[in-house]
Scaffold this motif. Structure first.
Motif, short mmCIF file in Angstrom:
data_model
loop_
_atom_site.label_atom_id
_atom_site.label_comp_id
_atom_site.label_asym_id
_atom_site.label_seq_id
_atom_site.Cartn_x
_atom_site.Cartn_y
_atom_site.Cartn_z
N HIS A 52 -71.33 71.21 -27.15
CA HIS A 52 -70.48 72.13 -27.92
C HIS A 52 -71.16 72.35 -29.27
O HIS A 52 -70.70 71.85 -30.30
CB HIS A 52 -69.08 71.56 -28.09
CG HIS A 52 -68.27 71.53 -26.83
ND1 HIS A 52 -67.54 72.61 -26.41
CD2 HIS A 52 -68.12 70.56 -25.90
CE1 HIS A 52 -66.94 72.30 -25.26
NE2 HIS A 52 -67.28 71.07 -24.94
N LEU A 53 -72.27 73.08 -29.25
CA LEU A 53 -73.10 73.23 -30.43
C LEU A 53 -72.35 73.84 -31.62
O LEU A 53 -72.47 73.31 -32.75
CB LEU A 53 -74.34 74.05 -30.10
CG LEU A 53 -75.32 74.29 -31.26
CD1 LEU A 53 -75.79 72.98 -31.86
CD2 LEU A 53 -76.50 75.12 -30.78
N PRO A 54 -71.60 74.95 -31.47
CA PRO A 54 -70.90 75.49 -32.64
C PRO A 54 -69.94 74.47 -33.28
O PRO A 54 -69.87 74.36 -34.51
CB PRO A 54 -70.14 76.70 -32.08
CG PRO A 54 -70.91 77.10 -30.87
CD PRO A 54 -71.41 75.82 -30.28
N LEU A 55 -69.22 73.73 -32.43
CA LEU A 55 -68.30 72.72 -32.96
C LEU A 55 -69.07 71.59 -33.62
O LEU A 55 -68.64 71.06 -34.66
CB LEU A 55 -67.39 72.19 -31.86
CG LEU A 55 -66.36 71.16 -32.30
CD1 LEU A 55 -65.34 71.79 -33.25
CD2 LEU A 55 -65.65 70.54 -31.10
N TYR A 56 -70.19 71.21 -33.04
CA TYR A 56 -71.00 70.16 -33.66
C TYR A 56 -71.41 70.57 -35.08
O TYR A 56 -71.30 69.78 -36.02
CB TYR A 56 -72.24 69.84 -32.83
CG TYR A 56 -73.15 68.87 -33.54
CD1 TYR A 56 -72.92 67.50 -33.46
CD2 TYR A 56 -74.17 69.32 -34.37
CE1 TYR A 56 -73.70 66.61 -34.16
CE2 TYR A 56 -74.96 68.43 -35.08
CZ TYR A 56 -74.72 67.08 -34.97
OH TYR A 56 -75.49 66.18 -35.69
N ARG A 57 -71.90 71.78 -35.22
CA ARG A 57 -72.35 72.23 -36.54
C ARG A 57 -71.20 72.25 -37.54
O ARG A 57 -71.36 71.86 -38.71
CB ARG A 57 -72.98 73.62 -36.41
CG ARG A 57 -74.35 73.61 -35.72
CD ARG A 57 -74.86 75.00 -35.46
NE ARG A 57 -76.23 75.00 -34.95
CZ ARG A 57 -76.80 76.04 -34.37
NH1 ARG A 57 -76.13 77.18 -34.23
NH2 ARG A 57 -78.05 75.96 -33.93
N ARG A 58 -70.03 72.71 -37.09
CA ARG A 58 -68.87 72.73 -37.98
C ARG A 58 -68.44 71.30 -38.35
O ARG A 58 -68.02 71.05 -39.49
CB ARG A 58 -67.70 73.46 -37.31
CG ARG A 58 -67.88 74.97 -37.23
CD ARG A 58 -66.70 75.61 -36.52
NE ARG A 58 -66.80 77.05 -36.48
CZ ARG A 58 -66.32 77.88 -37.39
NH1 ARG A 58 -65.70 77.39 -38.44
NH2 ARG A 58 -66.45 79.19 -37.27
N THR A 59 -68.56 70.39 -37.40
CA THR A 59 -68.17 69.00 -37.66
C THR A 59 -69.11 68.35 -38.66
O THR A 59 -68.66 67.66 -39.60
CB THR A 59 -68.16 68.20 -36.35
OG1 THR A 59 -67.27 68.81 -35.41
CG2 THR A 59 -67.71 66.76 -36.59
N GLU A 60 -70.39 68.57 -38.50
CA GLU A 60 -71.36 68.00 -39.45
C GLU A 60 -71.11 68.54 -40.86
O GLU A 60 -71.12 67.79 -41.84
CB GLU A 60 -72.79 68.32 -39.00
CG GLU A 60 -73.85 67.64 -39.86
CD GLU A 60 -75.25 67.87 -39.35
OE1 GLU A 60 -76.19 67.43 -40.04
OE2 GLU A 60 -75.42 68.50 -38.27
N THR A 61 -70.87 69.85 -40.96
CA THR A 61 -70.58 70.45 -42.26
C THR A 61 -69.31 69.87 -42.87
O THR A 61 -69.26 69.56 -44.07
CB THR A 61 -70.42 71.98 -42.11
OG1 THR A 61 -71.65 72.54 -41.64
CG2 THR A 61 -70.08 72.62 -43.45
N LEU A 62 -68.27 69.71 -42.04
CA LEU A 62 -67.01 69.15 -42.52
C LEU A 62 -67.20 67.74 -43.05
O LEU A 62 -66.71 67.39 -44.13
CB LEU A 62 -65.98 69.16 -41.39
CG LEU A 62 -64.63 68.51 -41.69
CD1 LEU A 62 -63.87 69.33 -42.74
CD2 LEU A 62 -63.79 68.37 -40.42
N LEU A 63 -67.91 66.90 -42.30
CA LEU A 63 -68.09 65.51 -42.72
C LEU A 63 -68.94 65.41 -43.98
O LEU A 63 -68.79 64.47 -44.76
CB LEU A 63 -68.69 64.69 -41.59
CG LEU A 63 -67.81 64.53 -40.35
CD1 LEU A 63 -68.47 63.61 -39.33
CD2 LEU A 63 -66.42 64.00 -40.71
N ASP A 64 -69.82 66.37 -44.20
CA ASP A 64 -70.61 66.37 -45.43
C ASP A 64 -69.76 66.72 -46.65
O ASP A 64 -70.23 66.54 -47.79
CB ASP A 64 -71.78 67.34 -45.31
CG ASP A 64 -72.90 66.78 -44.43
OD1 ASP A 64 -72.93 65.56 -44.21
OD2 ASP A 64 -73.73 67.58 -43.95
N LEU A 65 -68.56 67.21 -46.43
CA LEU A 65 -67.64 67.52 -47.54
C LEU A 65 -66.68 66.38 -47.85
O LEU A 65 -65.86 66.48 -48.75
CB LEU A 65 -66.82 68.78 -47.21
CG LEU A 65 -67.59 70.09 -47.07
CD1 LEU A 65 -66.66 71.21 -46.61
CD2 LEU A 65 -68.27 70.47 -48.38
#
Length: 241
Positions: free
Chosen positions: A108-121
């Motif tokens: 689930h690449l789009p969700l992975y990218r959103r999750t990584e961005t979220l956790l970096d916040l």
């Protein structure tokens, strides 16, 4: 069978005397489990904290075996996560929902990218709750339950949208709701990306996304309830308002 990727650590548990079984979320392999030899050692166990960004090498004799991971730290989020109740609760909600919702070994690449961005916040409490709400919307969309909030399901109007139908997930206007208004879910402007994102509106939005997470993904709450980590985050956020 062997592959290498980077991923987010979702969970770790002891396996035998010296090993650990970890679950990670990766861009190309989705949610994936494996054994880390020596995972309970003083050298490796501090690395295996939920939310950690890891460089991963996985190897197994056959593809359907659990296999073994070799891990190297990319960056830890543990110190930030322990910086406050809301931050830790938010991290646990994200990792808990991923483990709950995603099938194993499905990318689930789009969700992975959103999750990584979220956790970096994490740690930025002034913007994190809104980012988390948007992440829940993307989670529903990724799994085929996205909300359609552009126009009223009854009248087709694009103005005055203040409700969401719990049955269809579509927006409903005040006029279109009629006598059914008390059976509909709130549609704060923040869910449509309109206007300022106040905490009260974010809380309303989380109530609506929570309904669909529960009814679409959890099903029978008695057999498969949503992770309690989400409820703890919602409680921590509501207390902070």
């Amino acid at each position: 069978m062997e592959w290498r990727d980077q991923g987010i650590l979702l969970s770790s548990r002891r396996h035998g005397e010296t090993s650990a079984i970890i679950e990670v979320f990766t861009p190309s392999r989705g949610r994936h489990a494996g054994i880390v030899r020596g995972g309970t050692s003083r050298k490796i166990s501090p690395i295996l904290q939920p939310g950690a960004q890891l460089d991963l090498s996985w190897r197994a004799r056959l593809e359907d075996h659990i296999g073994a991971f070799t891990v190297e730290p990319v960056r830890s989020r543990a110190a930030i996560a322990m910086g406050g109740r809301l931050t830790l609760a938010g991290l646990n909600a994200v990792t808990g929902l991923i483990r709950f919702c995603l099938p194993e070994r499905e990318a689930h690449l789009p969700l992975y990218r959103r999750t990584e961005t979220l956790l970096d916040l994490l740690g930025q409490d002034d913007i994190w709750p809104l980012a988390y709400l948007k992440w829940e919307l993307s989670l529903l969309e990724e799994l085929g339950y996205g909300l359609d909030l552009g126009a009223c399901a009854v009248t087709g109007a694009t103005e005055g949208l203040i409700y969401v139908s719990p049955k269809s997930g579509r927006a409903v206007s005040r006029e279109g709701a009629g006598e059914w208004a008390d059976r509909l879910l709130p549609l704060p402007d923040v869910l449509r990306g309109v206007g300022p994102a106040g905490d009260a509106e974010i809380a309303q939005g989380l109530k609506t996304t929570g309904y669909f997470l529960h009814t679409r993904l959890a099903g029978d709450a008695a057999s498969k309830p949503l992770p309690e980590a989400r409820a703890r985050f919602i409680d921590a956020f509501n207390r902070s308002i």
